[in-house]
Design a protein around this motif. Structure first.
Motif: not given
Length: 441
Positions: A336-365
């Motif tokens: 969600s943070t990545s989507e907010v950042r991207h929509a607000l024009g912060d593409t670099k921050g969006s990339v960082e948040s998506l990378q955080d997402h992948f670090r936090l994923r588990d087997s339920s995803d």
């Protein structure tokens, strides 16, 4: 034969839109393509419409939708100076309408046409008081009676269908879900039962109907999905299932947001949050995270960041996912943070948040979300100039791509060659360009 009179209603809408004739035609063509019926109107056609020549009958709803999206309000045939459409028969009761909807989806050979329904930003969403008890007077079948075992069966089947959707994609699972709705669930809804069982069955049917709509979204059949969502809202009201009602509204907001319609997404996300019964912190995060994305798309930075902060606080308060609704986690918050950042024009921050997402994923995803978010990450890495990192991310997505049958992911993969075309002088980019092109040959 008399010459047509200028269409004053259409002229008013056209002036209000601020479009040029060329822009008007382009918007109609774009929505026609979205619907699956590409159009090629140009400025002369618009000029003829304004002079009073009627557009083709199939084009008129597309013109109304174009103005509705531009002006942020429903537009009627009368307002646009078009003759009212033929009065259709009275809308069938929920069960009969559900049968008609599901039967049309059961035949895969017809779904290419049926899936072309037009997404509407001006769709009328029934409020909770409007749907509560709507099915109380529905006629029942005295020859059939259901109990707890039938309710358990529908819930279990819905879980299996959801698993299949996650594992293989909506294109495979939706015909099965539609067939189950028509052949098993609809007869159960008409059967005799105690009040408790009847409400439990409607609640189970509501969530299955929502899931089927979610599968339609995955295929890109957005108008179709809205029809399923509306049926789900009716069934949720009939069963008194306030939680599913709110969940469906949120899903409708997700659909609107993913199509880039910020203001309708805000309206639906806020309606979901306002109607939500009191609940734990994870449910609050589930709602606030979607509000944040919707506000960001609508350009409302202050409310977007406030909602995101609310979602973050709620996730931090949540002690466990057990027994919670929506499964909103730290990984979901990062997305969600990545989507907010991207929509607000912060593409670099969006990339960082998506990378955080992948670090936090588990087997339920799900595998599907992994591929979808990987393709999204690759596009954003490319946006900030990380060409080789983008190619590596795309490569990971393409390794799993053959397993998934999803219209949304197909669309993402089809974009790869055009995105990489300017970079073919780079050997890594050229290899990924060729690999992605081979997929659809």
């Amino acid at each position: 034969m008399e010459a047509p009179q200028p269409n004053k209603g259409l002229e008013r809408l056209y002036r209000e839109s601020g479009w040029t004739m060329r822009q008007f035609a382009q918007e109609v063509n774009r929505i026609g393509t979205e619907r699956g019926t590409p159009l090629k109107y140009q400025q002369p056609s618009v000029s003829q419409w304004l002079k009073g020549h009627l557009p083709k009958e199939g084009t008129r709803p597309i013109i109304l939708e174009a103005f509705a999206r531009k002006l942020f309000r429903p537009i009627t045939h009368t307002e646009a100076g078009f003759p009212a459409p033929q009065v259709s028969p009275q809308q069938p009761a929920t069960v009969e309408g559900l049968i008609d909807l599901g039967r049309q989806d059961m035949d895969p050979s017809r779904r290419g046409v049926l899936g072309a329904g037009l997404f509407s930003v001006a769709l009328t969403i029934p409020g909770w008081p409007d749907v509560v008890g709507r099915m109380d007077a529905m006629r029942t079948d005295p020859q059939r009676r259901i109990g707890k075992s039938e309710v358990r069966a529908v819930k279990a089947m819905t879980e299996r269908l959801s698993d299949l959707d996650d594992e293989f994609g909506g294109r495979y699972a939706r015909p099965m879900a539609a067939a189950f709705l028509v052949n098993a669930v609809a007869p159960y809804l008409k059967a005799s039962a105690s009040t408790e069982i009847r409400e439990s069955m409607m609640s189970a049917a509501s969530f299955l109907c929502y899931l089927t709509g979610w599968m339609a979204v995955d295929e890109g059949a957005h108008g179709r999905a809205q029809q399923y969502y509306l049926k789900s809202l009716e069934l949720a009201g009939g069963s008194g299932d306030h939680m599913t009602y709110c969940h469906v509204l949120r899903g409708m907001s997700v659909q609107a947001a993913n199509l880039g319609h910020g203001r309708p997404a805000v309206r639906l996300a806020n309606a979901a949050a306002e109607a939500s019964p009191e609940s734990g912190p994870r449910m609050l995060a589930f709602m606030a995270g979607q509000q944040a994305h919707s506000y960001a798309l609508a350009g409302d930075k202050r409310n977007a960041l406030n909602s995101l902060l609310e979602a973050e606080r709620a996730v931090n308060q949540a002690e466990s996912q057990l027994g919670t609704f929506g499964g909103y986690s730290s990984a979901t918050l990062a997305y969600s943070t990545s989507e907010v950042r991207h929509a607000l024009g912060d593409t670099k921050g969006s990339v960082e948040s998506l990378q955080d997402h992948f670090r936090l994923r588990d087997s339920s995803d799900s595998k599907r979300s992994e591929i979808k978010f990987s393709a999204m990450l690759a596009e954003r890495q490319l946006e900030i100039g990380h060409l080789e990192a983008a190619c590596a991310t795309w490569g990971s997505a393409l390794d799993s791509y053959p397993e998934i049958h999803s219209g949304r992911i197909d669309e993402q993969v089809r974009r790869i060659p055009s995105l990489l075309s300017p970079y073919r002088s780079n050997s890594i980019a050229r290899q990924m360009y060729e690999r992605s092109r081979e997929i659809f040959r």
